[in-house]
Write an enzyme that holds these catalytic residues in place. Structure first.
Site, short mmCIF file in Angstrom:
data_model
loop_
_atom_site.label_atom_id
_atom_site.label_comp_id
_atom_site.label_asym_id
_atom_site.label_seq_id
_atom_site.Cartn_x
_atom_site.Cartn_y
_atom_site.Cartn_z
N ASN A 7 0.88 -1.17 0.00
CA ASN A 7 0.00 0.00 0.00
C ASN A 7 0.92 1.22 0.00
O ASN A 7 1.43 1.62 1.04
CB ASN A 7 -0.89 -0.03 1.23
N LYS A 14 3.26 0.93 3.18
CA LYS A 14 2.85 -0.11 4.14
C LYS A 14 2.90 -1.44 3.42
O LYS A 14 2.56 -1.53 2.24
CB LYS A 14 1.41 0.13 4.60
N ARG A 71 -2.43 -2.17 -3.55
CA ARG A 71 -3.67 -1.42 -3.37
C ARG A 71 -3.55 -0.17 -4.24
O ARG A 71 -2.66 0.65 -4.03
CB ARG A 71 -3.82 -1.02 -1.91
N HIS A 160 -13.19 2.53 -0.82
CA HIS A 160 -13.30 1.44 0.18
C HIS A 160 -13.82 0.14 -0.43
O HIS A 160 -14.27 -0.75 0.28
CB HIS A 160 -14.25 1.82 1.34
N GLY A 190 -13.89 4.03 9.46
CA GLY A 190 -12.52 4.17 9.95
C GLY A 190 -12.20 5.65 10.04
O GLY A 190 -13.11 6.45 10.25
N GLY A 192 -11.34 7.36 7.50
CA GLY A 192 -12.24 7.67 6.39
C GLY A 192 -13.46 6.80 6.59
O GLY A 192 -13.33 5.67 7.05
N ARG A 221 -12.53 14.80 7.76
CA ARG A 221 -13.24 15.28 6.57
C ARG A 221 -14.69 15.62 6.91
O ARG A 221 -15.32 14.92 7.71
CB ARG A 221 -13.26 14.21 5.47
N ARG A 263 -11.99 7.25 19.70
CA ARG A 263 -11.84 6.88 21.12
C ARG A 263 -11.83 8.13 22.01
O ARG A 263 -12.51 8.18 23.03
CB ARG A 263 -10.54 6.11 21.34
N GLY A 309 -12.21 0.35 11.90
CA GLY A 309 -11.82 0.71 13.27
C GLY A 309 -12.96 1.08 14.20
O GLY A 309 -13.12 0.50 15.27
N GLY A 311 -16.37 1.00 13.40
CA GLY A 311 -17.47 0.04 13.24
C GLY A 311 -17.24 -1.25 14.01
O GLY A 311 -18.17 -1.83 14.58
N GLU A 312 -15.98 -1.69 14.07
CA GLU A 312 -15.68 -2.95 14.75
C GLU A 312 -15.53 -2.79 16.25
O GLU A 312 -15.80 -3.72 17.01
CB GLU A 312 -14.36 -3.54 14.20
N ASN A 313 -15.04 -1.60 16.67
CA ASN A 313 -14.64 -1.47 18.07
C ASN A 313 -15.48 -0.55 18.94
O ASN A 313 -15.47 -0.70 20.16
CB ASN A 313 -13.19 -0.96 18.13
N GLU A 363 -8.36 -5.61 4.52
CA GLU A 363 -8.07 -5.26 3.13
C GLU A 363 -6.87 -6.00 2.58
O GLU A 363 -6.85 -6.39 1.42
CB GLU A 363 -7.84 -3.75 3.00
P1 ADP Z 1 -8.14 3.84 8.64
O1 ADP Z 1 -9.21 4.51 7.86
O2 ADP Z 1 -6.96 4.74 8.93
O3 ADP Z 1 -7.77 2.45 8.15
P2 ADP Z 1 -9.23 2.45 10.96
O4 ADP Z 1 -10.14 1.53 10.25
O5 ADP Z 1 -8.02 1.89 11.62
O6 ADP Z 1 -8.81 3.68 10.06
O7 ADP Z 1 -10.09 3.24 12.06
C1 ADP Z 1 -9.56 4.25 12.84
C2 ADP Z 1 -10.64 4.74 13.79
O8 ADP Z 1 -11.08 3.64 14.60
C3 ADP Z 1 -10.18 5.83 14.76
O9 ADP Z 1 -11.16 6.86 14.82
C4 ADP Z 1 -10.12 5.09 16.09
O10 ADP Z 1 -10.45 5.94 17.15
C5 ADP Z 1 -11.20 4.08 15.93
N1 ADP Z 1 -11.01 2.97 16.88
C6 ADP Z 1 -10.04 2.04 16.88
N2 ADP Z 1 -10.16 1.24 17.98
C7 ADP Z 1 -11.21 1.71 18.68
C8 ADP Z 1 -11.84 1.35 19.90
N3 ADP Z 1 -11.41 0.32 20.63
N4 ADP Z 1 -12.91 2.07 20.29
C9 ADP Z 1 -13.35 3.11 19.57
N5 ADP Z 1 -12.81 3.51 18.42
C10 ADP Z 1 -11.76 2.82 17.97
#
Ligand code: ADP
Length: 377
Positions: A7, A14, A71, A160, A190, A192, A221, A263, A309, A311-313, A363
């Site tokens: 990437n 990366k 990518r 995406h 994420g 983005g 953004r 976060r 990021g 959506g998953e966390n 990805e």
């Molecule tokens: P990128 O678009 O750079 O690939 P990611 O998919 O890694 O981004 O997502 C980054 C975002 O995910 C950041 O806003 C980060 O705060 C959020 N994030 C990551 N881990 C957590 C978590 N445990 N709780 C809340 N938000 C999280």
């Protein structure tokens, strides 16, 4: 197969090495500060790649790389699937640079660096826009004179795509469906963020447009705004570069709160910070409106899927979004929503009108798998 996934950005490179048989990640890393040799960075992508290959060769301990997957951000209207790279393809990616001035030239530099180092290495380009080549014209056209499209290629492309394709596949499999049977809404949140309407496995609408600026509220953004704001500001003396900086780098969560990381924003809101609370309201409200719209667009979704990021966390953010979807009769299972897990899973209750899922994206795995398929043909 052993695939090196690259990437390549304007100032960073990366990489990951993936074994597509086992899914294993054999090596990974980032080379930063490309072009900033005064601070120890490599002088160019070629030198960056030399650093990568030294690391990779050590990690692989004699195993050989079978192919390289890149990518590539913009595939324009030409590329609807991954392709084996040759000189003509590389030039075509280069010609798309006006549409992605920061990304495509860097992707091309990555490809050329590999060609120089390993002239016989098969290379595959995997495009971020390709999954959205199925958009119908009513979704990709902007209501502007034709000339803007014919002369400048101004239309919705969507981004995406590699992630959305991967998540479509895995969400379908969680529901016991083939990807072509999956109709649903996928929110890739994420730094983005974008949301995609998938009908029978194909993208029919997506929130990012001509560039990744359109749509949802993101880390830095703005997402959707009235274009007249730009006209107003330009008459006030803002240059194109100023506006680019303002809307791409200083807006979104950062512009609203001073923090771009979800976060931190969630923590600040929990601590009673009114600006952080407003930012979460704004971001979740906008997303909920898109979900309602895309539910209509696909003719009734079978699932709502969160990935990337946030959506998953971020269970807190998911809770805010789904909390606004009462009109669709969607209900989260609080315990499931709060559970930490890296597995694809359902987080809604059984009486939810359709399931809400969390499906982690990957990805690099998607690029490695696509590369192996193209090379294996
Ligand atoms: P990128 O678009 O750079 O690939 P990611 O998919 O890694 O981004 O997502 C980054 C975002 O995910 C950041 O806003 C980060 O705060 C959020 N994030 C990551 N881990 C957590 C978590 N445990 N709780 C809340 N938000 C999280």
């Amino acid at each position: 197969m052993i695939i090196l996934v690259i990437n390549s950005g304007s100032s960073s490179l990366k990489y990951q090495v993936r074994d597509t048989e086992t899914g294993e990640r054999l090596a990974e890393g980032t080379v930063e500060r490309i072009g900033d040799s005064t601070h120890g960075g490599p002088i160019d992508h070629q030198e960056a790649l030399d650093r990568v290959t030294d690391d990779v060769e050590q990690a692989l301990q004699g195993k050989a790389i079978d192919a390289v997957g890149h990518r590539v951000v913009h595939g324009g209207e030409r590329f609807s699937e991954p392709v084996l790279v040759d000189n003509e393809i590389t030039r075509s990616i280069e010609r798309l640079s006006p549409l992605a001035p920061l990304h495509n030239p860097a992707n091309v530099q990555g490809i050329r660096a590999i060609t120089t180092r390993w002239p016989d290495m098969p290379q595959v380009a995997v495009f971020d826009t390709a999954f959205h080549r199925t958009l119908p014209e009513q979704a990709w056209r902007y209501a502007v004179p034709d000339e803007l499209y014919t002369r400048f290629g101004i239309r919705r492309y969507g981004f995406h795509g590699t992630s959305i394709g991967y998540v479509t596949h895995h969400a379908a499999s969680l529901l016991g469906l083939a990807p072509s049977e999956f109709t649903g809404i996928i929110a890739h949140l994420g730094n983005g963020a974008s949301i995609t309407a998938v009908q029978a496995g194909a993208s029919i609408d997506t929130s990012m447009g001509f560039t990744p600026l359109e749509g949802l509220v993101m880390g830095t953004r703005s997402g959707d705004i009235d274009p007249s704001i730009l006209l107003f500001l330009s008459r006030e003396g803002y240059s194109a570069e100023d506006l680019d900086q303002l809307l791409n780098r200083e807006s979104g969560l950062l512009g609203l709160t001073g923090q771009n990381d979800m976060r931190s924003v969630v923590e600040s809101a929990a601590g009673g910070d009114a600006r952080a609370e407003l930012a979460l309201d704004l971001a979740s409200y906008r997303l909920a409106k898109y979900i309602g719209g895309y539910h209509v667009a696909v003719g009734g979704a079978q699932a709502l899927v969160f990935t990337a990021g946030i959506g998953e966390n971020s269970w807190q953010f998911r809770e805010r979004v789904v909390g606004r979807l009462g009109a669709l009769n969607l209900h989260l299972d609080d315990a499931e929503n709060r559970k930490k897990s890296s597995a694809p899973r359902q987080i809604s209750t059984e009486d939810s009108a359709f399931p809400v899922l969390v499906v982690p994206t990957d990805e690099e795995a998607a690029i490695a798998e696509a590369t192996a398929v193209v090379v294996g043909r």
